[in-house]
Write a protein that holds these residues in place. Sequence first.
Motif, mmCIF file in Angstrom:
data_model
loop_
_atom_site.group_PDB
_atom_site.id
_atom_site.type_symbol
_atom_site.label_atom_id
_atom_site.label_comp_id
_atom_site.label_asym_id
_atom_site.label_seq_id
_atom_site.Cartn_x
_atom_site.Cartn_y
_atom_site.Cartn_z
ATOM 1 N N GLN A 1 48.401 26.171 31.381
ATOM 2 C CA GLN A 1 47.391 25.694 30.431
ATOM 3 C C GLN A 1 47.374 24.171 30.333
ATOM 4 O O GLN A 1 46.316 23.557 30.285
ATOM 5 N N ASP A 2 48.565 23.567 30.300
ATOM 6 C CA ASP A 2 48.627 22.128 30.054
ATOM 7 C C ASP A 2 48.050 21.317 31.204
ATOM 8 O O ASP A 2 47.483 20.255 31.002
ATOM 9 N N ARG A 3 48.243 21.821 32.415
ATOM 10 C CA ARG A 3 47.760 21.055 33.580
ATOM 11 C C ARG A 3 46.430 21.597 34.106
ATOM 12 O O ARG A 3 45.972 21.181 35.164
ATOM 13 N N TYR A 4 45.814 22.482 33.371
ATOM 14 C CA TYR A 4 44.525 23.057 33.770
ATOM 15 C C TYR A 4 44.589 23.642 35.189
ATOM 16 O O TYR A 4 43.739 23.352 36.039
ATOM 17 N N LEU A 5 45.607 24.433 35.435
ATOM 18 C CA LEU A 5 45.759 25.069 36.741
ATOM 19 C C LEU A 5 45.694 26.578 36.578
ATOM 20 O O LEU A 5 46.302 27.145 35.660
ATOM 21 N N TYR A 6 44.967 27.211 37.458
ATOM 22 C CA TYR A 6 44.832 28.669 37.418
ATOM 23 C C TYR A 6 44.625 29.171 38.830
ATOM 24 O O TYR A 6 43.842 28.606 39.601
ATOM 25 N N LEU A 7 45.360 30.204 39.185
ATOM 26 C CA LEU A 7 45.162 30.825 40.498
ATOM 27 C C LEU A 7 45.335 32.323 40.313
ATOM 28 O O LEU A 7 46.353 32.775 39.785
ATOM 29 N N ASN A 8 44.331 33.069 40.702
ATOM 30 C CA ASN A 8 44.326 34.516 40.510
ATOM 31 C C ASN A 8 43.971 35.172 41.845
ATOM 32 O O ASN A 8 42.860 34.979 42.355
ATOM 33 N N LEU A 9 44.922 35.884 42.410
ATOM 34 C CA LEU A 9 44.686 36.585 43.674
ATOM 35 C C LEU A 9 44.571 38.078 43.397
ATOM 36 O O LEU A 9 45.350 38.638 42.632
ATOM 37 N N GLN A 10 43.607 38.707 44.035
ATOM 38 C CA GLN A 10 43.393 40.146 43.853
ATOM 39 C C GLN A 10 43.554 40.847 45.199
ATOM 40 O O GLN A 10 42.921 40.469 46.185
ATOM 41 N N PHE A 11 44.394 41.859 45.197
ATOM 42 C CA PHE A 11 44.681 42.598 46.430
ATOM 43 C C PHE A 11 44.095 44.001 46.350
ATOM 44 O O PHE A 11 44.072 44.611 45.284
ATOM 45 N N GLY A 12 43.638 44.495 47.482
ATOM 46 C CA GLY A 12 43.286 45.893 47.624
ATOM 47 C C GLY A 12 44.187 46.432 48.725
ATOM 48 O O GLY A 12 44.010 46.069 49.887
ATOM 49 N N GLY A 13 45.184 47.226 48.359
ATOM 50 C CA GLY A 13 46.161 47.655 49.351
ATOM 51 C C GLY A 13 46.880 46.443 49.929
ATOM 52 O O GLY A 13 47.395 45.604 49.188
ATOM 53 N N ASP A 14 46.844 46.326 51.236
ATOM 54 C CA ASP A 14 47.587 45.275 51.928
ATOM 55 C C ASP A 14 46.718 44.045 52.234
ATOM 56 O O ASP A 14 47.103 43.175 53.001
ATOM 57 N N HIS A 15 45.494 44.001 51.647
ATOM 58 C CA HIS A 15 44.568 42.907 51.950
ATOM 59 C C HIS A 15 44.254 42.102 50.702
ATOM 60 O O HIS A 15 44.275 42.621 49.596
ATOM 61 N N LEU A 16 43.889 40.855 50.900
ATOM 62 C CA LEU A 16 43.324 40.069 49.808
ATOM 63 C C LEU A 16 41.827 40.418 49.729
ATOM 64 O O LEU A 16 41.130 40.414 50.749
ATOM 65 N N VAL A 17 41.329 40.752 48.544
ATOM 66 C CA VAL A 17 39.910 41.128 48.412
ATOM 67 C C VAL A 17 39.144 40.156 47.527
ATOM 68 O O VAL A 17 37.905 40.163 47.503
ATOM 69 N N GLY A 18 39.852 39.299 46.800
ATOM 70 C CA GLY A 18 39.158 38.349 45.943
ATOM 71 C C GLY A 18 40.134 37.358 45.357
ATOM 72 O O GLY A 18 41.355 37.548 45.421
ATOM 73 N N ALA A 19 39.588 36.272 44.813
ATOM 74 C CA ALA A 19 40.435 35.243 44.225
ATOM 75 C C ALA A 19 39.592 34.330 43.347
ATOM 76 O O ALA A 19 38.378 34.222 43.542
ATOM 77 N N SER A 20 40.244 33.701 42.370
ATOM 78 C CA SER A 20 39.593 32.627 41.625
ATOM 79 C C SER A 20 40.635 31.567 41.328
ATOM 80 O O SER A 20 41.832 31.854 41.294
ATOM 81 N N SER A 21 40.154 30.352 41.144
ATOM 82 C CA SER A 21 41.098 29.251 40.953
ATOM 83 C C SER A 21 40.487 28.168 40.084
ATOM 84 O O SER A 21 39.273 28.025 40.003
ATOM 85 N N ILE A 22 41.368 27.427 39.431
ATOM 86 C CA ILE A 22 40.969 26.187 38.759
ATOM 87 C C ILE A 22 42.006 25.137 39.130
ATOM 88 O O ILE A 22 43.209 25.409 39.107
ATOM 89 N N GLY A 23 41.535 23.955 39.480
ATOM 90 C CA GLY A 23 42.436 22.836 39.733
ATOM 91 C C GLY A 23 43.035 22.811 41.129
ATOM 92 O O GLY A 23 43.837 21.938 41.423
ATOM 93 N N TYR A 24 42.656 23.753 41.983
ATOM 94 C CA TYR A 24 43.146 23.749 43.364
ATOM 95 C C TYR A 24 41.999 23.351 44.282
ATOM 96 O O TYR A 24 40.949 23.992 44.296
ATOM 97 N N THR A 25 42.201 22.289 45.049
ATOM 98 C CA THR A 25 41.136 21.845 45.958
ATOM 99 C C THR A 25 41.606 21.769 47.402
ATOM 100 O O THR A 25 40.796 21.573 48.301
ATOM 101 N N GLN A 26 42.905 21.909 47.632
ATOM 102 C CA GLN A 26 43.395 21.723 49.004
ATOM 103 C C GLN A 26 43.511 23.076 49.718
ATOM 104 O O GLN A 26 44.078 24.024 49.176
ATOM 105 N N HIS A 27 42.948 23.160 50.907
ATOM 106 C CA HIS A 27 43.035 24.354 51.763
ATOM 107 C C HIS A 27 42.420 25.589 51.095
ATOM 108 O O HIS A 27 42.785 26.712 51.397
ATOM 109 N N ILE A 28 41.467 25.382 50.200
ATOM 110 C CA ILE A 28 40.946 26.480 49.396
ATOM 111 C C ILE A 28 40.133 27.460 50.260
ATOM 112 O O ILE A 28 40.046 28.647 49.973
#
Lengths: 415, 164
Positions: free
Chosen positions: A349-376
């Motif tokens: 919260q303090d550094r305004y950072l958020y990363l949310n990864l969503q998996f379906g089985g063994d795969h990544l199916v979605g994601a959201s982020s705040i404050g991440y700009t590198q290699h996104i």
Amino acid sequence: MHHIVIGAGPAGVTACETLRDLDPSARITLIGDEPEPPYSRMAIPYLLVEQIDESGTYLRRSNDFYARNRIDVMSMPVSSINPADKVISLSTHDTLDYDRLLIATGSTPVQPPISGINLPGVHNCWNLADARAIATRATPGTRVVLIGAGFIGCIILESLHKRGIELTVVEREDRMVPRMMDEAAGGLLKRWCESKDITILTRTGVSGIEQEGAGLSVSLDNGDTLAAGLVITATGVQPNTGFLQGADIDIDQGILVDNYLETSKADIFAAGDVAQGRDHPTGGFVVQAIQPTAVEHGRIAAANMVKARSVVHRGSLNMNILDTHGLISSSFGQWMGVEGGDSAVLLDQDRYLYLNLQFGGDHLVGASSIGYTQHIGVLRGLICSRAPLGAWKQRLLDDPTRLMEAYLGSVQGLA
Amino acid sequence: MQRSLLIDPGKCTGCVQCELACSLEKEGIFNPSKSRIRVFTFHYEGRFVPYTCTQCSEAWCMQACPVDAIALDAGTGAKVILDAACVGCKVCTISCPFGTVNYNSDTGKVIKCDLCGGDPACAKACPTAAITYVDADQTGYDKMRVWAGKTDAGAMASTQYGGT
């Protein structure tokens, strides 16, 4: 062969460029309905802060792009199309015959059903004409009410604020960007904006707008009223399909297309915001209304206009990246998660950072982020490649920031 | 003959001289976070992997740019950001499935490898030849191209990859 492309946005211009590459001898006509050369609405926030002039919004910078590629550009609303005779009618009552037709007419802002929405001083922020009107009214000290904290509302916040205005944002739903981010992320965005002296009213509707002296008075459904010199509405967009009445083309949310971007009528294709095309990774058909999808549609539709069913559209990934007054957020695919799937969440919260990864089985199916700009972009690579993550899934559950390592290890086999 | 960066992770010692050379060449400062090439560390495997743009033929970044601010350098094959035209919208950063186009908040524009106009500083700085600049057909990017194909929304009807 005469290709007609209706709509001079990214889908239409990319289609024309691809048509010329693949079909050197064809006649290509691009029909827009605005007076300017084809331009990008995405550049409007940067025009509003005078970082660029209007020519900086143009989709193709070279002055002779259209002439050099022998693309006839017309600015003229299309009033109807007749698939049986393969002819389109223009607002001048002239007609044009086509062999292949692409409908890339984009979308138009939804006008919220509010009294006073057509008063002078109430504007969308959608086209160059809107941008000029906003620039004229949004002078230092002006009180501005922005209705809607979705993608467009958020992306113009900084431009408006930098003009020295006093800004209040009114959003009917419980958080900012509700169709791109969850509650935690929406909360971070709101707190960030408030730290920049922007008033954000969520769970608040506008019940009416009235003229009051030289300005406007905005009535809220909580009983309050806000004085404003300018009201901007950004409550979503809808596909431009009105001119298709009578053409008997299948339309749901947008124009329904198959895996070749062809509509229910032979030799008529659709692309971009107006098209309801295949979604990756769900396989469903949705209107995405984003720039990368518009370009993919335009390119693939054009290939199939030149050579029938030559390129399959396997689905575009719904993704967005948003700069809300300097706080950068992104979302990809099924960011809200899937039933039975695992998730990895990092919140600071303090550094305004958020990363949310969503998996379906063994795969990544979605994601959201705040404050991440590198290699996104690697989030796209991980989702679209459907790479089995193997050991990397647990490592991402333990530390979701190790995305790039997971990609290099699981997809590229470099580790 | 066009040349490409050939990366051999097996030779990388993780010294990050490539990152320092790149940031000096491109930004005039020694700041690895501004480098276009990055060295990733694999603790479990005890391995370092330098990674940057492969100048892929799909060029999603270039296609997705809404203001025509990424151009092909015909001499080197590099996809090059035109700073004067880039508005900083960052759509290219989510379009690149390799994650090799990044936003630079100091300038408000994006940055990516441009092969230094055909004389890449990272390759010159690498003391172990983990990064070399060689004829493009030696670089073995075929595998990467397969994955690129799986990522692309379009597929030639006759050679459709698995998926939806």
